[in-house]
Write a protein that holds these residues in place. Structure first.
Motif, PDB file in Angstrom:
ATOM      1  N   MET A  98       2.766  -2.615  -6.791  1.00  0.00           N
ATOM      2  CA  MET A  98       3.607  -2.786  -5.192  1.00  0.00           C
ATOM      3  C   MET A  98       2.875  -1.191  -4.773  1.00  0.00           C
ATOM      4  SD  MET A  98       4.764  -5.555  -6.041  1.00  0.00           S
ATOM      5  CE  MET A  98       5.413  -6.650  -6.554  1.00  0.00           C
ATOM      6  N   ARG A  99       1.913  -1.564  -3.782  1.00  0.00           N
ATOM      7  CA  ARG A  99       1.476  -0.649  -2.702  1.00  0.00           C
ATOM      8  C   ARG A  99       1.907  -0.135  -1.608  1.00  0.00           C
ATOM      9  NH1 ARG A  99      -4.135  -0.876   0.044  1.00  0.00           N
ATOM     10  NH2 ARG A  99      -5.221  -1.281  -2.154  1.00  0.00           N
ATOM     11  N   ALA A 100       2.581   1.225  -2.089  1.00  0.00           N
ATOM     12  CA  ALA A 100       3.533   2.008  -1.049  1.00  0.00           C
ATOM     13  C   ALA A 100       2.439   2.531   0.136  1.00  0.00           C
ATOM     14  CB  ALA A 100       4.140   3.104  -1.584  1.00  0.00           C
ATOM     15  N   LEU A 101       3.217   1.772   1.260  1.00  0.00           N
ATOM     16  CA  LEU A 101       2.686   2.204   2.659  1.00  0.00           C
ATOM     17  C   LEU A 101       3.138   3.710   2.898  1.00  0.00           C
ATOM     18  CD1 LEU A 101       3.172  -1.010   4.676  1.00  0.00           C
ATOM     19  CD2 LEU A 101       1.301  -0.127   3.416  1.00  0.00           C
ATOM     20  N   LYS A 102       4.163   4.186   2.779  1.00  0.00           N
ATOM     21  CA  LYS A 102       5.132   5.338   2.439  1.00  0.00           C
ATOM     22  C   LYS A 102       4.954   6.220   1.361  1.00  0.00           C
ATOM     23  CE  LYS A 102       6.922   3.659   6.982  1.00  0.00           C
ATOM     24  NZ  LYS A 102       8.292   3.802   7.515  1.00  0.00           N
ATOM     25  N   LYS A 103       4.629   7.542   1.255  1.00  0.00           N
ATOM     26  CA  LYS A 103       5.450   7.914  -0.043  1.00  0.00           C
ATOM     27  C   LYS A 103       6.902   8.228  -0.106  1.00  0.00           C
ATOM     28  CE  LYS A 103       0.252  10.563  -0.895  1.00  0.00           C
ATOM     29  NZ  LYS A 103       0.231  12.465  -0.583  1.00  0.00           N
ATOM     30  N   GLY A 104       7.091   8.424  -1.428  1.00  0.00           N
ATOM     31  CA  GLY A 104       8.029   8.463  -1.457  1.00  0.00           C
ATOM     32  C   GLY A 104       8.446   8.396  -2.772  1.00  0.00           C
ATOM     33  N   ASP A 105      10.016   8.717  -3.176  1.00  0.00           N
ATOM     34  CA  ASP A 105      10.628   8.692  -4.493  1.00  0.00           C
ATOM     35  C   ASP A 105       9.649   7.723  -4.785  1.00  0.00           C
ATOM     36  OD1 ASP A 105      12.557  10.789  -3.427  1.00  0.00           O
ATOM     37  OD2 ASP A 105      14.000   9.616  -2.989  1.00  0.00           O
ATOM     38  N   LEU A 106       9.696   7.752  -6.662  1.00  0.00           N
ATOM     39  CA  LEU A 106       9.719   7.085  -7.642  1.00  0.00           C
ATOM     40  C   LEU A 106       8.285   6.521  -7.248  1.00  0.00           C
ATOM     41  CD1 LEU A 106      12.507   5.805  -8.721  1.00  0.00           C
ATOM     42  CD2 LEU A 106      11.242   7.484  -9.976  1.00  0.00           C
ATOM     43  N   THR A 107       7.438   6.955  -6.612  1.00  0.00           N
ATOM     44  CA  THR A 107       5.447   6.272  -6.142  1.00  0.00           C
ATOM     45  C   THR A 107       4.913   7.455  -7.101  1.00  0.00           C
ATOM     46  OG1 THR A 107       5.226   8.459  -4.080  1.00  0.00           O
ATOM     47  CG2 THR A 107       6.039   5.566  -3.789  1.00  0.00           C
ATOM     48  N   GLY A 108       3.366   6.757  -6.952  1.00  0.00           N
ATOM     49  CA  GLY A 108       2.489   7.902  -8.095  1.00  0.00           C
ATOM     50  C   GLY A 108       0.622   7.041  -7.515  1.00  0.00           C
ATOM     51  N   PRO A 109      -0.098   7.876  -7.991  1.00  0.00           N
ATOM     52  CA  PRO A 109      -1.682   7.235  -7.973  1.00  0.00           C
ATOM     53  C   PRO A 109      -1.285   6.029  -8.665  1.00  0.00           C
ATOM     54  CG  PRO A 109      -1.305   9.474  -8.722  1.00  0.00           C
ATOM     55  CD  PRO A 109       0.217   9.374  -7.766  1.00  0.00           C
ATOM     56  N   ASN A 110      -1.537   4.912  -8.226  1.00  0.00           N
ATOM     57  CA  ASN A 110      -2.489   3.979  -9.153  1.00  0.00           C
ATOM     58  C   ASN A 110      -3.124   4.191  -9.445  1.00  0.00           C
ATOM     59  OD1 ASN A 110      -2.209   1.136 -10.289  1.00  0.00           O
ATOM     60  ND2 ASN A 110      -1.151   0.396  -8.116  1.00  0.00           N
ATOM     61  N   PRO A 111      -3.504   4.097 -10.752  1.00  0.00           N
ATOM     62  CA  PRO A 111      -4.746   4.339 -11.245  1.00  0.00           C
ATOM     63  C   PRO A 111      -5.686   3.195 -11.571  1.00  0.00           C
ATOM     64  CG  PRO A 111      -3.048   3.954 -12.774  1.00  0.00           C
ATOM     65  CD  PRO A 111      -2.390   3.996 -11.817  1.00  0.00           C
ATOM     66  N   LYS A 116      -4.780   4.966  -4.866  1.00  0.00           N
ATOM     67  CA  LYS A 116      -3.339   4.335  -3.908  1.00  0.00           C
ATOM     68  C   LYS A 116      -2.097   4.691  -4.013  1.00  0.00           C
ATOM     69  CE  LYS A 116      -6.948   3.719  -0.837  1.00  0.00           C
ATOM     70  NZ  LYS A 116      -6.580   3.881   0.316  1.00  0.00           N
ATOM     71  N   TYR A 117      -1.435   5.134  -3.742  1.00  0.00           N
ATOM     72  CA  TYR A 117       0.331   5.113  -3.844  1.00  0.00           C
ATOM     73  C   TYR A 117       0.744   4.138  -3.667  1.00  0.00           C
ATOM     74  CZ  TYR A 117       0.142  10.727  -4.654  1.00  0.00           C
ATOM     75  OH  TYR A 117       0.827  12.337  -5.014  1.00  0.00           O
ATOM     76  N   GLY A 118       1.554   4.130  -4.642  1.00  0.00           N
ATOM     77  CA  GLY A 118       2.219   2.763  -5.352  1.00  0.00           C
ATOM     78  C   GLY A 118       3.449   2.949  -5.927  1.00  0.00           C
ATOM     79  N   SER A 119       4.339   1.684  -6.403  1.00  0.00           N
ATOM     80  CA  SER A 119       5.474   1.513  -7.517  1.00  0.00           C
ATOM     81  C   SER A 119       5.238   0.426  -8.508  1.00  0.00           C
ATOM     82  CB  SER A 119       6.890   1.817  -6.702  1.00  0.00           C
ATOM     83  OG  SER A 119       7.113   2.862  -6.131  1.00  0.00           O
ATOM     84  N   LYS A 120       5.757   0.587  -9.251  1.00  0.00           N
ATOM     85  CA  LYS A 120       5.473   0.074 -10.175  1.00  0.00           C
ATOM     86  C   LYS A 120       7.221  -1.104 -10.739  1.00  0.00           C
ATOM     87  CE  LYS A 120       2.736   0.112 -13.980  1.00  0.00           C
ATOM     88  NZ  LYS A 120       1.934   0.552 -15.216  1.00  0.00           N
ATOM     89  N   VAL A 121       6.815  -2.283 -10.596  1.00  0.00           N
ATOM     90  CA  VAL A 121       8.744  -3.005 -11.029  1.00  0.00           C
ATOM     91  C   VAL A 121       8.299  -3.264 -12.591  1.00  0.00           C
ATOM     92  CG1 VAL A 121       9.941  -5.318 -10.379  1.00  0.00           C
ATOM     93  CG2 VAL A 121       9.005  -3.375  -8.498  1.00  0.00           C
ATOM     94  N   HIS A 122       9.235  -3.215 -12.784  1.00  0.00           N
ATOM     95  CA  HIS A 122       9.527  -3.141 -14.418  1.00  0.00           C
ATOM     96  C   HIS A 122      10.506  -4.411 -14.586  1.00  0.00           C
ATOM     97  CE1 HIS A 122       6.786  -0.114 -15.630  1.00  0.00           C
ATOM     98  NE2 HIS A 122       7.312   0.738 -15.114  1.00  0.00           N
ATOM     99  N   LEU A 123      10.547  -5.708 -15.584  1.00  0.00           N
ATOM    100  CA  LEU A 123      11.136  -6.144 -15.806  1.00  0.00           C
ATOM    101  C   LEU A 123      11.243  -7.282 -16.773  1.00  0.00           C
ATOM    102  CD1 LEU A 123      12.867  -8.272 -14.052  1.00  0.00           C
ATOM    103  CD2 LEU A 123      10.428  -9.572 -13.413  1.00  0.00           C
ATOM    104  N   TYR A 230       8.144  -0.331   1.497  1.00  0.00           N
ATOM    105  CA  TYR A 230       8.186   0.343   3.111  1.00  0.00           C
ATOM    106  C   TYR A 230       8.409   1.857   2.375  1.00  0.00           C
ATOM    107  CZ  TYR A 230       5.629  -3.590   5.168  1.00  0.00           C
ATOM    108  OH  TYR A 230       5.028  -4.862   5.303  1.00  0.00           O
ATOM    109  N   GLU A 231       9.898   2.070   1.957  1.00  0.00           N
ATOM    110  CA  GLU A 231      11.071   2.431   1.823  1.00  0.00           C
ATOM    111  C   GLU A 231      10.958   2.920   1.372  1.00  0.00           C
ATOM    112  OE1 GLU A 231      11.963  -1.503   3.093  1.00  0.00           O
ATOM    113  OE2 GLU A 231      11.394  -0.986   0.627  1.00  0.00           O
ATOM    114  N   ARG A 232      10.695   4.534   1.610  1.00  0.00           N
ATOM    115  CA  ARG A 232      10.922   6.371   1.136  1.00  0.00           C
ATOM    116  C   ARG A 232      11.664   6.172  -0.310  1.00  0.00           C
ATOM    117  NH1 ARG A 232       7.601   9.147   3.609  1.00  0.00           N
ATOM    118  NH2 ARG A 232       7.214   8.979   6.216  1.00  0.00           N
ATOM    119  N   LYS A 233      12.807   5.776   0.336  1.00  0.00           N
ATOM    120  CA  LYS A 233      14.136   5.565  -0.640  1.00  0.00           C
ATOM    121  C   LYS A 233      14.026   4.795  -1.903  1.00  0.00           C
ATOM    122  CE  LYS A 233      17.727   7.828   1.780  1.00  0.00           C
ATOM    123  NZ  LYS A 233      19.180   8.211   2.613  1.00  0.00           N
ATOM    124  N   ALA A 234      14.152   5.438  -3.001  1.00  0.00           N
ATOM    125  CA  ALA A 234      14.327   4.429  -4.254  1.00  0.00           C
ATOM    126  C   ALA A 234      15.176   3.532  -4.186  1.00  0.00           C
ATOM    127  CB  ALA A 234      13.469   5.210  -5.806  1.00  0.00           C
TER     128      ALA A 234
END
Length: 255
Positions: A98-111, A116-123, A230-234
């Motif tokens: 998921m792309r992160a519009l704002k940098k925050g906790d548990l974000t990183g550059p998506n290879p 682009k900075y984003g987060s990954k949801v594991h399930l 949209y959230e900065r806090k993880a």
């Protein structure tokens, strides 16, 4: 938390409209509204709809810190397990970016998204696609690092008969989890690994059992609050993910 206990903790009387008895449920309704429709806490809301956006967001932050949404997810899983709706025979593990519009906790550059900075949801889901364990990480974290925490994060869930259960019979995964130490770790916990081997197994054969988790991932990405972070806090992003998983499981209860 047992089934007879309230899912939402009591709240004190705050400024604004409403009484202390209905402030919690109305704030929860506002959280669900933001989760589904995606706007901010104050935009697009009816002034007569419960507390203000600031009050609802404050309650949401308090409940996220107390892990209320994860407890609510567990309550729904317990009810599904008691009804025999969970199929533990073949579970699956996967992730989605998921792309992160704002940098925050548990974000990183998506290879795979031009850095682009984003987060990954594991399930982890059961055979029918119901989520059993969920977690988040930076988009640059490899999938193999999430397998052990996700399996350990499966809560003890009620069964129709006998003791609570927290381990699948088989676990299906793609080639991102093809590591010998992960296979040994699963076998030591009496879980049969069904992980595709690099250069050997075909991805089409693996999809016969993993299409359900792919469908669940598509449902998560369809939530406007999860399609973009949209959230900065993880903890807030994880809370919205838990809400989505809870709603998916709850729909099975209402059938």
């Amino acid at each position: 938390m047992r089934a007879g206990e309230p899912a939402l903790p009591p709240v004190d009387r705050a400024q604004g409209r409403g009484s202390a008895s209905d402030l919690g449920p109305r704030a929860a309704q506002r959280s669900l509204r933001v989760h589904r429709r995606g706007p901010g806490w104050g935009s697009g809301a009816d002034p007569s709809f419960g507390p203000s956006g600031a009050t609802a967001h404050r309650r949401f932050a308090e409940w996220s810190k107390a892990r209320v949404w994860g407890k609510l997810h567990r309550l729904v899983l317990d009810e599904l397990g008691a009804r025999g709706e969970l199929d533990w025979s073949r579970c699956a593990i996967d992730s989605v970016n998921m792309r992160a519009l704002k940098k925050g906790d548990l974000t990183g550059p998506n290879p795979v998204d031009r850095g682009k900075y984003g987060s990954k949801v594991h399930l982890i889901t059961d055979r029918t696609g119901l989520s059993l364990s969920v977690g988040i990480s930076g988009a640059n974290v490899h999938d193999r690092q999430a397998l052990i925490p996700l399996v350990q994060g499966i809560p003890p869930i009620r069964s129709r008969r006998g003791r609570r259960r927290r381990g699948p019979g088989k676990l299906h995964g793609d080639k991102g989890y093809d590591y010998n130490h992960l296979r040994r770790w699963l076998r030591n916990r009496r879980i049969t690994p069904r992980i595709a081997r690099k250069g050997t197994d075909s991805s089409q054969r693996l999809g016969r059992h993993r299409w359900t988790i792919e469908r669940t991932m598509a449902w998560l990405a369809g939530c406007r609050r999860l399609h973009r972070r949209y959230e900065r806090k993880a903890s807030h992003f994880l809370a919205f993910t838990s809400i989505a998983c809870t709603l998916i499981c709850y729909r099975r209860l209402t059938k």
